[in-house]
Every structure is written in structure tokens, then in C-alpha cells.
Design an enzyme around this catalytic site. Structure first.
Site, PDB file in Angstrom:
ATOM      1  N   HIS A 210      30.658   9.197 -40.297  1.00  0.00           N
ATOM      2  CA  HIS A 210      31.571   8.749 -41.352  1.00  0.00           C
ATOM      3  C   HIS A 210      31.046   7.581 -42.183  1.00  0.00           C
ATOM      4  CE1 HIS A 210      32.622   5.630 -38.459  1.00  0.00           C
ATOM      5  NE2 HIS A 210      33.079   4.943 -39.483  1.00  0.00           N
TER       6      HIS A 210
HETATM    7  C1  UD1 Z   1      36.897   2.993 -42.029  1.00  0.00           C
HETATM    8  C2  UD1 Z   1      36.185   1.660 -41.799  1.00  0.00           C
HETATM    9  C3  UD1 Z   1      35.136   1.845 -40.710  1.00  0.00           C
HETATM   10  C4  UD1 Z   1      35.747   2.443 -39.452  1.00  0.00           C
HETATM   11  C5  UD1 Z   1      36.428   3.753 -39.834  1.00  0.00           C
HETATM   12  C6  UD1 Z   1      37.076   4.455 -38.640  1.00  0.00           C
HETATM   13  C7  UD1 Z   1      35.855   0.110 -43.702  1.00  0.00           C
HETATM   14  C8  UD1 Z   1      34.868  -0.375 -44.689  1.00  0.00           C
HETATM   15  N1  UD1 Z   1      35.478   1.221 -43.000  1.00  0.00           N
HETATM   16  O1  UD1 Z   1      35.936   3.894 -42.566  1.00  0.00           O
HETATM   17  O2  UD1 Z   1      34.563   0.582 -40.400  1.00  0.00           O
HETATM   18  O3  UD1 Z   1      34.721   2.690 -38.507  1.00  0.00           O
HETATM   19  O4  UD1 Z   1      37.437   3.478 -40.826  1.00  0.00           O
HETATM   20  O5  UD1 Z   1      37.477   5.759 -38.975  1.00  0.00           O
HETATM   21  O6  UD1 Z   1      36.915  -0.444 -43.578  1.00  0.00           O
HETATM   22  N2  UD1 Z   1      40.557   9.318 -45.817  1.00  0.00           N
HETATM   23  C9  UD1 Z   1      41.511  10.285 -45.656  1.00  0.00           C
HETATM   24  N3  UD1 Z   1      42.595  10.000 -44.895  1.00  0.00           N
HETATM   25  C10 UD1 Z   1      42.777   8.785 -44.322  1.00  0.00           C
HETATM   26  C11 UD1 Z   1      41.804   7.788 -44.512  1.00  0.00           C
HETATM   27  C12 UD1 Z   1      40.699   8.068 -45.256  1.00  0.00           C
HETATM   28  O7  UD1 Z   1      41.390  11.398 -46.158  1.00  0.00           O
HETATM   29  O8  UD1 Z   1      43.794   8.597 -43.616  1.00  0.00           O
HETATM   30  C13 UD1 Z   1      39.343   9.640 -46.611  1.00  0.00           C
HETATM   31  C14 UD1 Z   1      39.454   9.302 -48.048  1.00  0.00           C
HETATM   32  O9  UD1 Z   1      38.776  10.287 -48.774  1.00  0.00           O
HETATM   33  C15 UD1 Z   1      38.699   7.984 -48.156  1.00  0.00           C
HETATM   34  C16 UD1 Z   1      37.629   8.144 -47.089  1.00  0.00           C
HETATM   35  O10 UD1 Z   1      38.244   8.933 -46.067  1.00  0.00           O
HETATM   36  O11 UD1 Z   1      38.189   7.760 -49.407  1.00  0.00           O
HETATM   37  C17 UD1 Z   1      37.158   6.844 -46.501  1.00  0.00           C
HETATM   38  O12 UD1 Z   1      38.230   6.098 -45.941  1.00  0.00           O
HETATM   39  P1  UD1 Z   1      38.114   4.509 -45.698  1.00  0.00           P
HETATM   40  O13 UD1 Z   1      39.306   4.030 -44.979  1.00  0.00           O
HETATM   41  O14 UD1 Z   1      37.737   3.841 -46.963  1.00  0.00           O
HETATM   42  O15 UD1 Z   1      36.840   4.358 -44.772  1.00  0.00           O
HETATM   43  P2  UD1 Z   1      36.413   5.123 -43.458  1.00  0.00           P
HETATM   44  O16 UD1 Z   1      35.221   5.941 -43.821  1.00  0.00           O
HETATM   45  O17 UD1 Z   1      37.541   5.817 -42.766  1.00  0.00           O
END
Ligand code: UD1
Length: 383
Positions: A210
């Protein structure tokens, strides 16, 4: 919506590893007689990344959900900060408790510091020394804003002191280690989950990905999918939403040769632990899973160029394949990892975990330290 007026502790969480880390601490805070106000930033909002963790870990419902959702790191952090500032101004907790290294962690620390509310940081002092990672920037900044820094071992404490942090550093052990031990103890024997999805214990690999450096690069995803398709055993990959489309596309492009790889939706904590516990090998770029594999005695290939969890590498359970690893680099690390036999030398493994991840009962130690901090005159600053 609001339970406690001027709570002792406002806990800020937003992403799934934080729900896991805060579960034992929240329980111990209540046992220590401290009032907790639980703030969910809404960074993770899908039920499979959020709700399932609250249900499985019996976490209380959040007192407030800031509903911030997805966005570029700056926007997401900024939105959390704006919304959090409003809630903290109104509630005036006596201390703000943050976990790990996500955008929710940094926003929590900055919002509290801006209002003169003491900040406590669990999992302080971790460093990958790779500042292109948002997590590294978040954790370094959070440590330097924190008044209380809870770290897992002496080496981490010394590193923080060497960096000149101004807060008080306490070695408390590792809350994830405590969670893994507790969940394993609750369900002696083998979990039925891997068998229920047709996997034979000890004869499959688990993959997760991820981090933006890997997940947002289609070529990196294709490399991993290609390695999985040629792996010597079935591979199961619970796909984070960030990488799902790229993984599905890369798998479809492989056609029938990709049939050894199964993409499945993200799993709840118990199923994920059971899946890893019975695996022959884990391949991941997650920080938390590297540790969990070590706690469970499962060899790990880390799909990154460095790790903040050096202890797992030094103990000989974790092997780095590099960022955007090629199939050849993954294969080389996997071969080395497979020389480790899960389940061999349980006493030696338990001693290695204890030596690397510090004292027992971290959640109780954290609650006690917060209790003492708030009881001391200097801890009453935010009243
Ligand atoms: C985040 C944390 C990471 C942690 C991870 C655990 C930061 C910078 N990153 O990464 O340190 O290890 O969570 O999973 O804070 N999305 C969904 N549904 C959700 C959440 C996210 O579809 O409920 C998708 C969206 O397209 C979003 C992408 O995942 O743009 C990234 O989500 P984000 O929360 O920004 O970062 P993670 O990659 O989950």
C-alpha cells in the site's frame, strides 16, 4: 455525541493500524480511571478498513468522527488539522494521545501543540531515514512536538535522546506485540480462516502492498504480480483499495499463468493474523505486518529499500527486497527468507521477540505514565 466534558485524554486515530494499537491502551486508560474522548479522523472510512476493527477489538464507538476522507497528503493532513482544532478547542482535553506515523498522527500533534495541550506519542522514535515517505516525515515531526514519548526499547529511547527531543521518553514495550499475544491466547489452536478459503497451513504466501512508492507505480505492481504467478506455492493478497485496480489489471494481463495468485478484499484483524500465522512467507511493504510476522514466527520479505523495524532484520526474520522490487530481487529475498522455518526453536524465537520489543504490558505502562503525568502539577497545563 460528546461523552465527557474536559476529558483527561483525547485519543486521535484514523487508519487501521491505529485502531489496533489504541484498543489495549483505551482499555487500560479506563481501568486507570482516566476519561477518554475518542476522535476518529475519518482517514479510513471503508468498513473493511475501519468499522470491522472497532467491532472485532471491542473499541468504544468514536465520540466524534471528523469525516475527512481521502486526499493528497497535504490536503488530508490540513483538513484533519482544521477540524481537530475546532473539536479540541471545544473539549479542552488535558492531553492528546496519538499513535504511529500517519497523517492523522501528525495533524493530532500539531493541533494539540497549537492549543498548548500536551501531546503523547505511542510508537515514538521509529526511523527509516527515508524522508520521501510521508510516514517518516510524520513521525519525526510528531516526536519533536511530543511531551511524552512512548517507545518500545532502549535503543529507540537513546536515538530520541540523541535527536534532542524535548519531551519525556519512556520505554514501555510494543502495543502491537501485546495485541498479537492476546488474540493468539484467546483462540488456542488453529484458526479455521485459511482452510475456509482453501489454503493449506504452511503452504502458501501472503502479500500486501500500500505504500505510495510501490502501490502508485503500475510497473512495481506488475513486478510483484509476476513474481506471485511464478511462486512455488499459492499466494493470497488482501488488496488495499489504493492498489486494487492496478493489481487486478496486472493479474488479468497475465492470463491463466496468474492463477496461483488470489486477490481478496482487505481482511479484519483476526482473519489477517490467522492468515499470516499459518503462512510459509509474507511479502509486504507495511510496517505493522513486518512486526506481526516476526511476533508470529513467519519469515517476511519487505518490499522496501529500508525499514524502521531494524530489529526484525537483525533477528533474521525480515529480508529487504527494495522499493519497486523486480521479480529477481523479490525472488532473491524470498529464497533467503524461506531458509527460515516457521515454528522452529520456539524458545529462541520468544527470547528474540522479548529482547527486541521491550518490556511486557505496554498498554498498562502507558496508562500509568499518563495517569502520573496528569497527576503531577506540570501535567495540569491544559485545564
Ligand atoms: C495510511 C497511512 C499509512 C498506514 C496505512 C494503513 C498515511 C500517510 N498513510 O495509508 O501509514 O500504514 O494507512 O492502511 O497516513 N482508501 C479507500 N478507503 C479508505 C481509505 C483509503 O478507498 O477507507 C483509498 C483511497 O483511494 C485513498 C487511498 O486509499 O486515496 C489512500 O488512503 P490514505 O489514507 O491516504 O493512505 P493509506 O495508503 O491507507
Amino acid at each position: 455525541m460528546h461523552k465527557t466534558v474536559h476529558p483527561d485524554v483525547a485519543t486521535v486515530v484514523g487508519a487501521r493500524p491505529q485502531f489496533v494499537k489504541c484498543a489495549p491502551v483505551s482499555r487500560e486508560l479506563r481501568a486507570a480511571g482516566l476519561g477518554e474522548f475518542l476522535i476518529h479522523t475519518g482517514q479510513h472510512y471503508d468498513d473493511r478498513l475501519s468499522g470491522v476493527f472497532f467491532r472485532e477489538l471491542a473499541l468504544p464507538d468514536p465520540d466524534v468522527n471528523l469525516g475527512v476522507g481521502s486526499g493528497l497528503p497535504g490536503k488530508q493532513t490540513g483538513e484533519i488539522l482544521i477540524r481537530l482544532e475546532e473539536v479540541l478547542r471545544e473539549r479542552r482535553p488535558r492531553v492528546v494521545l496519538v499513535y504511529g506515523d500517519t497523517n492523522s498522527t501528525l495533524a493530532g500533534a500539531l493541533a494539540a501543540a497549537g492549543l498548548g495541550i500536551p501531546v503523547a506519542h505511542v510508537e515514538a522514535g521509529m526511523r527509516s531515514y527515508n524522508r520521501t515517505m510521508p510516514e517518516e516525515r510524520n513521525r519525526v515531526a510528531t516526536d519533536h512536538w511530543a511531551d511524552l514519548l512512548f517507545c518500545h526499547n532502549e535503543r529507540t529511547r537513546d536515538r530520541l535522546r540523541g535527536e534532542g527531543v524535548r519531551g519525556r521518553v519512556e520505554v514501555v514495550g510494543d502495543v502491537m506485540c501485546e495485541m498479537v499475544a492476546a488474540l493468539r491466547g484467546e483462540a488456542p489452536g488453529e484458526s479455521p480462516f485459511p482452510a475456509a478459503v482453501g489454503l493449506e497451513p504452511g503452504r502458501y504466501a501472503v502479500v500486501t502492498l500500500h505504500r505510495p512508492v510501490n502501490a502508485d507505480d503500475p510497473a512495481a505492481v506488475q513486478n510483484l504480480v509476476a513474481w506471485c504467478a511464478a511462486a512455488p506455492f499459492p499466494v493470497v493478497w488482501p488488496t488495499h483499495p489504493r492498489v486494487r485496480d492496478a493489481a487486478e489489471k496486472a493479474l488479468a494481463a497475465l492470463g491463466p499463468v496468474g492463477s496461483r495468485l488470489r486477490l481478496v478484499p482487505p481482511l479484519g484483524y483476526r482473519d489477517m493474523l490467522a492468515l499470516v500465522a499459518q503462512a510459509r512467507l509474507l511479502l509486504t511493504d507495511s510496517g505493522g505486518l513486518q512486526k506481526e510476522a516476526f511476533f508470529l514466527g513467519v519469515p517476511c520479505v519487505t518490499l522496501r529499500g529500508e525499514t524502521e523495524w531494524d530489529e526484525t532484520v537483525e533477528a533474521g526474520w525480515n529480508f529487504l527486497a527494495g522499493d519497486r522490487a523486480t521479480p529477481a530481487a523479490i525472488e532473491a529475498a524470498a529464497r533467503r527468507a524461506l531458509e527460515r522455518l516457521p515454528g522452529g526453536d520456539p524458545a529462541g524465537h520468544a527470547a528474540a521477540v522479548a529482547a527486541a520489543f521491550g518490556p511486557p504490558d505496554p498498554a498498562r505502562r502507558i496508562a500509568r505514565a499518563l495517569h502520573d503525568f496528569l497527576a503531577a502539577p506540570a501535567g495540569r497545563g491544559a485545564d
